[in-house]
Scaffold this active site. Sequence first.
Site, PDB file in Angstrom:
ATOM      1  N   LYS A  81      -6.819   8.493  -1.310  1.00  0.00           N
ATOM      2  CA  LYS A  81      -8.135   8.995  -0.859  1.00  0.00           C
ATOM      3  C   LYS A  81      -8.560  10.253  -1.605  1.00  0.00           C
ATOM      4  O   LYS A  81      -8.756  11.318  -1.003  1.00  0.00           O
ATOM      5  CB  LYS A  81      -8.105   9.275   0.650  1.00  0.00           C
ATOM      6  N   ASP A  96      -3.260   4.412  -1.960  1.00  0.00           N
ATOM      7  CA  ASP A  96      -4.146   4.938  -0.920  1.00  0.00           C
ATOM      8  C   ASP A  96      -3.992   6.451  -0.820  1.00  0.00           C
ATOM      9  O   ASP A  96      -3.376   6.970   0.101  1.00  0.00           O
ATOM     10  CB  ASP A  96      -3.775   4.242   0.403  1.00  0.00           C
ATOM     11  N   LYS A 108       0.857  -1.182   0.000  1.00  0.00           N
ATOM     12  CA  LYS A 108       0.000   0.000   0.000  1.00  0.00           C
ATOM     13  C   LYS A 108       0.890   1.228   0.000  1.00  0.00           C
ATOM     14  O   LYS A 108       1.760   1.377   0.861  1.00  0.00           O
ATOM     15  CB  LYS A 108      -0.912   0.007   1.221  1.00  0.00           C
ATOM     16  N   ARG A 153       2.870  -1.581  10.671  1.00  0.00           N
ATOM     17  CA  ARG A 153       3.908  -1.765  11.688  1.00  0.00           C
ATOM     18  C   ARG A 153       4.135  -3.181  12.189  1.00  0.00           C
ATOM     19  O   ARG A 153       5.286  -3.536  12.476  1.00  0.00           O
ATOM     20  CB  ARG A 153       3.644  -0.775  12.840  1.00  0.00           C
ATOM     21  N   THR A 195     -11.347   6.372  10.777  1.00  0.00           N
ATOM     22  CA  THR A 195     -11.417   5.753  12.108  1.00  0.00           C
ATOM     23  C   THR A 195     -10.946   6.708  13.210  1.00  0.00           C
ATOM     24  O   THR A 195     -11.132   6.429  14.378  1.00  0.00           O
ATOM     25  CB  THR A 195     -10.595   4.455  12.152  1.00  0.00           C
ATOM     26  N   ASP A 233     -12.419  15.393  -4.489  1.00  0.00           N
ATOM     27  CA  ASP A 233     -12.397  16.639  -5.250  1.00  0.00           C
ATOM     28  C   ASP A 233     -13.636  16.649  -6.146  1.00  0.00           C
ATOM     29  O   ASP A 233     -14.480  15.754  -6.041  1.00  0.00           O
ATOM     30  CB  ASP A 233     -11.084  16.706  -6.064  1.00  0.00           C
TER      31      ASP A 233
HETATM   32  O1  C5P Z   1       0.939   0.254  10.959  1.00  0.00           O
HETATM   33  P1  C5P Z   1      -0.499  -0.103  10.780  1.00  0.00           P
HETATM   34  O2  C5P Z   1      -0.716  -1.597  10.621  1.00  0.00           O
HETATM   35  O3  C5P Z   1      -1.398   0.505  11.809  1.00  0.00           O
HETATM   36  O4  C5P Z   1      -0.853   0.546   9.386  1.00  0.00           O
HETATM   37  C1  C5P Z   1      -2.151   0.567   8.877  1.00  0.00           C
HETATM   38  C2  C5P Z   1      -2.197   1.311   7.575  1.00  0.00           C
HETATM   39  O5  C5P Z   1      -3.542   1.408   7.162  1.00  0.00           O
HETATM   40  C3  C5P Z   1      -1.653   2.738   7.662  1.00  0.00           C
HETATM   41  O6  C5P Z   1      -1.045   3.024   6.396  1.00  0.00           O
HETATM   42  C4  C5P Z   1      -2.892   3.566   7.852  1.00  0.00           C
HETATM   43  O7  C5P Z   1      -2.772   4.848   7.292  1.00  0.00           O
HETATM   44  C5  C5P Z   1      -3.934   2.757   7.082  1.00  0.00           C
HETATM   45  N1  C5P Z   1      -5.307   2.963   7.529  1.00  0.00           N
HETATM   46  C6  C5P Z   1      -5.690   2.747   8.838  1.00  0.00           C
HETATM   47  N2  C5P Z   1      -6.971   2.949   9.217  1.00  0.00           N
HETATM   48  C7  C5P Z   1      -7.867   3.369   8.336  1.00  0.00           C
HETATM   49  C8  C5P Z   1      -7.508   3.578   7.010  1.00  0.00           C
HETATM   50  C9  C5P Z   1      -6.198   3.378   6.643  1.00  0.00           C
HETATM   51  O8  C5P Z   1      -4.879   2.341   9.649  1.00  0.00           O
HETATM   52  N3  C5P Z   1      -9.120   3.528   8.718  1.00  0.00           N
END
Ligand code: C5P
Length: 247
Positions: free
Chosen positions: A63, A61, A34, A227, A125, A66
């Site tokens: 988003k 991603d 992503k 992560r 979220t 516009d």
């Molecule tokens: O590190 P982690 O597993 O939390 O990463 C989740 C990824 O998904 C990040 O790139 C974050 O921006 C994305 N994301 C999220 N929650 C959302 C939409 C996207 O964590 N509602």
Amino acid sequence: MAAPDRLFVALDVESLADAEELLRRLDGVVTGCKIGTQLFTAAGPAAVEMARKRGVRVFLDLKFHDIPNTVAGATREAARLGVFMLNVHSSGGVRMMRAAAEAATKAAQDLAVPRPLVLGVTVLTSLDRRALQAEVGVPASVDAHVLHLADRAREAGLDGCVASPREIGALRLALGPDWVIVTPGIRMSSAGGGSDTPGASPADDQMRVASPRQARDAGADYFVVGRPITAAADPAAAAREILSQLA
Ligand code: C5P
């Protein structure tokens, strides 16, 4: 769908070199990534091209949000880059989402590339009910507004949506088996981040988390993991463990 085809590793890093190093360490294990606003702002389309050269599919991603004409143009350029999926904000309205869906179809035909999946982002979220009401001006519960926007996304011809693990069940029920659901917020266990993820606390800043197996069983199609893989001492081993739960 095979487990490796369902996992997208979030390349939340600050340079093309860091992104390439991460994909190099995940070579042969992970087949999807992503690319979000951080890496794309830093490195641009070169990040997508780098991943694709390595045989890794891209969820772009960015988003988009516009006017319809601009979102259609951006979607066309994303299709030209050969991304596997991309997303737009559902709060941009049905006309905007329809412009994206139609641009994806037309670009795929014109440019002879596979049509990217177009997903809707419903309610971030990071917004709770209070913020949704007092700041965004939406007098509904978060859950109700997520379902409302996902329904508008389907009406507009989108392929699916991004949803937190908590929302997967209701979305699957309301939108049926063909609706594509992509979920972030994956953690190995609610009790801890695992001994091989010293850089990642159990949930980091995620409010709602699920294990890979819980998210799979709830009905998600694709999983975005950052992560737990990228901060692990051995990212490939962490990815393998997640894939074993998705199988
Ligand atoms: O590190 P982690 O597993 O939390 O990463 C989740 C990824 O998904 C990040 O790139 C974050 O921006 C994305 N994301 C999220 N929650 C959302 C939409 C996207 O964590 N509602």
